[in-house]
Design a protein around this motif. Structure first.
Motif, short mmCIF file in Angstrom:
data_model
loop_
_atom_site.label_atom_id
_atom_site.label_comp_id
_atom_site.label_asym_id
_atom_site.label_seq_id
_atom_site.Cartn_x
_atom_site.Cartn_y
_atom_site.Cartn_z
N UNK A 30 29.00 59.16 -44.09
CA UNK A 30 30.38 58.68 -43.47
C UNK A 30 31.27 58.76 -44.39
N UNK A 31 32.19 59.41 -44.04
CA UNK A 31 33.67 59.93 -44.93
C UNK A 31 34.61 59.35 -44.35
N UNK A 32 35.57 58.72 -45.01
CA UNK A 32 36.80 58.23 -44.38
C UNK A 32 37.86 58.73 -45.78
N UNK A 83 33.09 47.59 -51.11
CA UNK A 83 32.46 47.59 -49.73
C UNK A 83 31.94 48.97 -49.29
N UNK A 84 32.58 49.90 -49.60
CA UNK A 84 32.36 51.58 -49.31
C UNK A 84 31.21 51.71 -49.97
N UNK A 85 30.82 51.11 -51.25
CA UNK A 85 29.46 51.56 -51.84
C UNK A 85 28.66 50.82 -51.22
N UNK A 86 29.04 49.53 -50.82
CA UNK A 86 27.87 48.72 -50.23
C UNK A 86 27.32 49.45 -48.95
N UNK A 87 28.31 50.16 -48.10
CA UNK A 87 27.78 50.53 -46.88
C UNK A 87 27.57 52.17 -47.09
#
Length: 52
Positions: A5-7, A17-21
């Motif tokens: 998943x990339x944004x 949060x990005x790292x967590x997900x």
């Protein structure tokens, strides 16, 4: 088959949060006063709002 998943940085997902997900955040280039900067790396949202 694997996937990622990339944004981009306009999503404003926090690094924690990005790292967590497991989301990869790619910084966009922004130009502020003629200077090319990477969003959330060299230019913070705080700096951008002050200049707006």
């Amino acid at each position: 088959m694997s996937f990622a998943i990339i944004t981009d940085s306009t999503s404003d997902i926090s690094p924690a949060r990005a790292q967590e997900l497991g989301i990869y955040v790619i910084p966009l280039h922004v130009i502020i006063e003629g200077e090319d900067l990477l969003d959330q790396v060299q230019a913070s949202s705080c700096r951008c709002s002050i200049l707006a």
